[in-house]
Design a protein around this motif. Structure first.
Motif, PDB file in Angstrom:
ATOM      1  N   TRP A  49       0.864  -1.186   0.000  1.00 54.84           N
ATOM      2  CA  TRP A  49       0.000   0.000   0.000  1.00 54.84           C
ATOM      3  C   TRP A  49       0.899   1.235   0.000  1.00 54.84           C
ATOM      4  O   TRP A  49       1.646   1.456   0.953  1.00 54.84           O
ATOM      5  CB  TRP A  49      -0.903  -0.068   1.224  1.00 54.84           C
ATOM      6  N   MET A  50       0.832   1.989  -1.079  1.00 57.22           N
ATOM      7  CA  MET A  50       1.734   3.118  -1.297  1.00 57.22           C
ATOM      8  C   MET A  50       0.936   4.425  -1.261  1.00 57.22           C
ATOM      9  O   MET A  50      -0.032   4.567  -2.002  1.00 57.22           O
ATOM     10  CB  MET A  50       2.391   2.983  -2.677  1.00 57.22           C
ATOM     11  N   LEU A  51       1.380   5.348  -0.436  1.00 49.50           N
ATOM     12  CA  LEU A  51       0.681   6.626  -0.315  1.00 49.50           C
ATOM     13  C   LEU A  51       1.542   7.735  -0.913  1.00 49.50           C
ATOM     14  O   LEU A  51       2.600   8.068  -0.381  1.00 49.50           O
ATOM     15  CB  LEU A  51       0.404   6.935   1.159  1.00 49.50           C
ATOM     16  N   HIS A  52       1.061   8.311  -2.011  1.00 47.21           N
ATOM     17  CA  HIS A  52       1.799   9.373  -2.702  1.00 47.21           C
ATOM     18  C   HIS A  52       1.353  10.724  -2.165  1.00 47.21           C
ATOM     19  O   HIS A  52       0.175  11.045  -2.208  1.00 47.21           O
ATOM     20  CB  HIS A  52       1.543   9.291  -4.208  1.00 47.21           C
ATOM     21  N   GLY A  53       2.308  11.480  -1.700  1.00 47.53           N
ATOM     22  CA  GLY A  53       1.942  12.740  -1.055  1.00 47.53           C
ATOM     23  C   GLY A  53       2.377  13.946  -1.843  1.00 47.53           C
ATOM     24  O   GLY A  53       3.326  13.912  -2.625  1.00 47.53           O
ATOM     25  N   GLY A  54       1.669  15.026  -1.636  1.00 48.38           N
ATOM     26  CA  GLY A  54       2.058  16.303  -2.203  1.00 48.38           C
ATOM     27  C   GLY A  54       1.957  17.365  -1.145  1.00 48.38           C
ATOM     28  O   GLY A  54       0.916  17.514  -0.509  1.00 48.38           O
ATOM     29  N   GLY A  55       3.045  18.068  -0.934  1.00 45.77           N
ATOM     30  CA  GLY A  55       2.998  19.197  -0.018  1.00 45.77           C
ATOM     31  C   GLY A  55       3.550  18.921   1.364  1.00 45.77           C
ATOM     32  O   GLY A  55       3.721  19.834   2.160  1.00 45.77           O
ATOM     33  N   LEU A  56       3.823  17.666   1.684  1.00 41.09           N
ATOM     34  CA  LEU A  56       4.622  17.352   2.870  1.00 41.09           C
ATOM     35  C   LEU A  56       6.024  17.145   2.329  1.00 41.09           C
ATOM     36  O   LEU A  56       6.199  16.608   1.246  1.00 41.09           O
ATOM     37  CB  LEU A  56       4.182  16.045   3.520  1.00 41.09           C
ATOM     38  N   GLY A  57       7.006  17.459   3.110  1.00 40.95           N
ATOM     39  CA  GLY A  57       8.335  17.369   2.539  1.00 40.95           C
ATOM     40  C   GLY A  57       8.445  18.382   1.426  1.00 40.95           C
ATOM     41  O   GLY A  57       7.766  19.417   1.419  1.00 40.95           O
ATOM     42  N   ASN A  58       9.291  18.077   0.464  1.00 45.80           N
ATOM     43  CA  ASN A  58       9.591  19.058  -0.574  1.00 45.80           C
ATOM     44  C   ASN A  58       8.694  18.943  -1.808  1.00 45.80           C
ATOM     45  O   ASN A  58       8.565  19.896  -2.562  1.00 45.80           O
ATOM     46  CB  ASN A  58      11.044  18.889  -1.035  1.00 45.80           C
ATOM     47  N   THR A  59       8.131  17.772  -2.025  1.00 43.67           N
ATOM     48  CA  THR A  59       7.421  17.530  -3.283  1.00 43.67           C
ATOM     49  C   THR A  59       6.125  18.336  -3.366  1.00 43.67           C
ATOM     50  O   THR A  59       5.295  18.239  -2.473  1.00 43.67           O
ATOM     51  CB  THR A  59       7.137  16.027  -3.422  1.00 43.67           C
ATOM     52  N   PRO A  60       5.973  19.103  -4.450  1.00 45.62           N
ATOM     53  CA  PRO A  60       4.756  19.914  -4.567  1.00 45.62           C
ATOM     54  C   PRO A  60       3.556  19.059  -4.983  1.00 45.62           C
ATOM     55  O   PRO A  60       3.736  17.987  -5.566  1.00 45.62           O
ATOM     56  CB  PRO A  60       5.114  20.910  -5.675  1.00 45.62           C
ATOM     57  N   PRO A  61       2.355  19.523  -4.672  1.00 41.24           N
ATOM     58  CA  PRO A  61       1.149  18.749  -5.000  1.00 41.24           C
ATOM     59  C   PRO A  61       0.714  18.981  -6.438  1.00 41.24           C
ATOM     60  O   PRO A  61      -0.379  19.477  -6.685  1.00 41.24           O
ATOM     61  CB  PRO A  61       0.121  19.301  -4.008  1.00 41.24           C
ATOM     62  N   THR A  62       1.567  18.611  -7.384  1.00 39.29           N
ATOM     63  CA  THR A  62       1.260  18.814  -8.799  1.00 39.29           C
ATOM     64  C   THR A  62       0.948  17.484  -9.475  1.00 39.29           C
ATOM     65  O   THR A  62       1.409  16.428  -9.036  1.00 39.29           O
ATOM     66  CB  THR A  62       2.451  19.450  -9.541  1.00 39.29           C
ATOM     67  N   ALA A  63       0.207  17.564 -10.571  1.00 39.62           N
ATOM     68  CA  ALA A  63      -0.089  16.359 -11.351  1.00 39.62           C
ATOM     69  C   ALA A  63       1.197  15.759 -11.898  1.00 39.62           C
ATOM     70  O   ALA A  63       1.358  14.542 -11.966  1.00 39.62           O
ATOM     71  CB  ALA A  63      -1.044  16.696 -12.491  1.00 39.62           C
ATOM     72  N   ARG A  64       2.101  16.634 -12.285  1.00 38.59           N
ATOM     73  CA  ARG A  64       3.394  16.183 -12.821  1.00 38.59           C
ATOM     74  C   ARG A  64       4.137  15.312 -11.802  1.00 38.59           C
ATOM     75  O   ARG A  64       4.617  14.225 -12.119  1.00 38.59           O
ATOM     76  CB  ARG A  64       4.214  17.423 -13.134  1.00 38.59           C
ATOM     77  N   ALA A  65       4.229  15.787 -10.578  1.00 43.02           N
ATOM     78  CA  ALA A  65       4.925  15.035  -9.533  1.00 43.02           C
ATOM     79  C   ALA A  65       4.179  13.747  -9.207  1.00 43.02           C
ATOM     80  O   ALA A  65       4.794  12.697  -8.995  1.00 43.02           O
ATOM     81  CB  ALA A  65       5.090  15.901  -8.286  1.00 43.02           C
ATOM     82  N   LEU A  66       2.861  13.813  -9.172  1.00 40.55           N
ATOM     83  CA  LEU A  66       2.084  12.629  -8.834  1.00 40.55           C
ATOM     84  C   LEU A  66       2.210  11.558  -9.915  1.00 40.55           C
ATOM     85  O   LEU A  66       2.424  10.378  -9.621  1.00 40.55           O
ATOM     86  CB  LEU A  66       0.610  13.012  -8.635  1.00 40.55           C
TER      87      LEU A  66
END
Lengths: 256, 256, 256, 256
Positions: free
Chosen positions: C146-163
């Protein structure tokens, strides 16, 4: 491997099977290099209007009957806006490659124990081929599929971003396929560099796509471009395959 | 905004300017919604052979002369293998959109104070448009450019991967353009969800592309699909624009 | 499913096993919702200096011994620069999650017939986990990962590109894993929209990451955020799973 | 340019400023090559336990005071799980690089008319640096910023996919920055090939990251690796810069 387009005595693109046969016989007499023909043919210009005259599907499919048979084939696999100023297509023009054309070519080539290089000048062609495979036209999981990712023909630019996207889509949909790269014009060698660094199986260089050596000077003969590719390939720690290596890779029947 | 394709009394796609004029007059009499026409027209079938009959460039360009003028226009901007089973194109077919067609449409539309939605059914169309802009056909940096990213028409699948790649290329090359999404068939609403979450400016839903509501049942009327899109838009914290908002966004001249 | 962090009587983050046990008992007495604990715990502040005090690995590993057992676990799976102003971490701070910590947690959780949510707040964590799997710490091909992809915690921005990039890497390396999304702050619901449109299995919303409803107003209770997620999920044509659905999906042993 | 880590008489990583000064003096006496130091230092091992001993921020910051000054600096810019078996870090270990450390290093370096290579061993570091730039720690639009994209140190694999993603994010956030590549172990030269083909400004090769030549044999001296990089660079039609070129590119004050 040598990739062949025939020209007639006047130097125009030709679909004359006899010319192809003569070329193949002369090459085979001289050496064991693998020979690839396509049914792209290329355009001629109307001598009066100067407009492009595209060959008919009939003319193109006739090239499948060349005897002696070439070792491998190639096919333009998608319908696109073609633009390739280095190759003489300095005006963008629609390039139609119909399902009929693909469905007539592909099963034939695989049936005679050869393979075909799919020219993917846009990533959309990868997705089109997946649909054809779903329809049973060819086997998506075959390990002798051969995908050529292009940059600078058609609309797709010769960037790493476009190449990575195209290769990723291809590898997801055709996981066992071999793949190669080509770049048009001055991008010919940067595409070779990216492709080899990414682990591609083949690279395509030569006058069809480009005349410039990496240092910017114009090559006089095709083999100069091949040698320049070799420097990159070996500089990155890879080796150039022999014809026998390639026969095995692409599961080719011995030349008749 | 309403996106219009005309049909004749027999229910076939029509390029008859008079029908378009009648439609526009009736809508304007009823309400202030913005009206968009395209010169896509769509195919008819040859009654004898059943084959697709595509309209000529002449027929398509005639739609630019409709009076009263629609508020916005749309254009199929690339040459592709078209495949859209939900829209009646269950057989893949080449869809040619020539440079001549684009060069005749675009400057006209911008000159009369309107804008045009570029239908980007493949990412390659983004790159083609960049070349046209480089040739001076339109202004790459204009803020009333309007790019429609599609999934499921043509070859490009309705995936987040394809959408992100297409939008990234578009935003790099047309940094000030507005953009929207459409999805064919059951992907209509997942494309809306991705687009809105990514910050798109417009979404396109309706029977041209799909008949299914998010829950899988078939809609009976177009407005059911619009309402379903509204739930997603508002669920993601956005608001539906008014016609006046859109006039400002796209810098439209007041309706004549 | 409910994701639990315990607080002591003073309202501070707590690692007190007894508090967790009390919470679990009370929830189980009330309803059948699945219960997830993590060993993240969270920081406290030094009352004198105001600096963050991180819990020790010992404190964190103790949470694996909670009885009655929670249904599922969660683990912060990478070492990163943590920054989450909405969650009270308005100063960036190193967040260390050692191999020792992972190697002590993972086999235990799988052995007792549960599963663990890997918090992937950076795509690099996907690659780290692939290395751990290669070392035999857990099975890369298990279907209850079970993998939880996050945006906005840590450095990774909550963008579609990053996701998209993160999910693509995850699916290549863990092809059978279930996956979910979370977004910090106002991106909570746009991440839900992207995730659901991309076909994710779980979404995480709630006060740990965000207090704002999609319309920008502050929620007063956690369930308002859950309801807002439900609108998006159903708007996109999906259904909310029952606890029994999830038990099956994650192959959980019945609650003791 | 030469990138220097000092060792003491016993061959261990050293933070002794005097050793660095001696090295710089000797190089300057011999030739005009540019000299880069970092404050990474590297770990030592506890002679009793064998565990890694990381240098303190104090030790690391002391390296900014070296006189004669090096021409350029380098900084490990993110907190990660470090893993670099080719470099002696065959056990993964947390590598903490705090905001305090960055904020103490960066303004100092730019103030003295030099520049600093940001080691981006994960794409998350690009995003972290954007946050620091937003806080005013350095100028996001400066044209002498220098970003080093790595593959194989930390968790990020040396793939074209990871490199393209990292470079794209960097170029979006730091549009004028110069950038380079490094690869750990056998990927050293494939990373060079990708980077040069993508138009990078610098490449890093040498024993810190790898000992193997492209053909798989172990190099005996650092300069063999440099020569192998040169073959790739020139094979792709680029030229190796002179120290004066680089002084201009990075806007360096003349060596004192």
């Amino acid at each position: 491997m040598v990739h062949i387009h025939a020209r007639d005595a006047q130097g125009n693109n030709s679909s004359d099977v006899a010319i192809y046969q003569d070329i193949i016989r002369r090459i085979r007499a001289a050496c064991g290099i693998l020979i690839q023909t396509t049914n792209g043919i290329g355009v001629r210009r109307d001598p009066k209007t100067g407009e492009f005259l595209w060959p008919s599907d009939e003319d193109r499919l006739a090239l499948l009957t060349i005897v002696p048979k070439p070792d491998l084939y190639g096919i333009a696999a998608g319908t696109i806006d073609f633009y390739h100023p280095e190759g003489g297509y300095e005006v963008e023009t629609p390039y139609v490659n119909t399902q009929h054309f693909l469905k007539s070519t592909l099963p034939h080539v695989f049936k005679i124990g050869s393979t075909v290089e799919f020219e993917l000048v846009e990533v959309s062609v990868v997705h089109r081929l997946a649909r054809l495979a779903d329809q049973g036209v060819f086997d998506r999981n075959a390990s002798n599929l051969w995908m050529l990712h292009g940059g600078g023909l058609g609309n797709t630019p010769p960037t790493a971003r476009a190449l990575v996207y195209s290769v990723d889509e291809q590898q997801r949909l055709f996981p066992n396929a071999k793949w190669g790269v080509l770049g048009a014009g001055k991008a010919q060698f940067t595409m070779v560099g990216m492709g080899v660094a990414m682990g591609c199986d083949t690279v395509r260089v030569g006058f069809e796509d480009n005349i410039y050596l990496p240092n910017g000077s114009a090559a006089k003969r095709n083999h100069e471009l091949v040698r320049a590719a070799r420097v990159i390939i070996e500089g990155l720690g890879c080796e150039v395959a022999t014809p026998d290596d390639l026969r095995q890779t692409f599961q080719l029947r011995p030349a008749a």
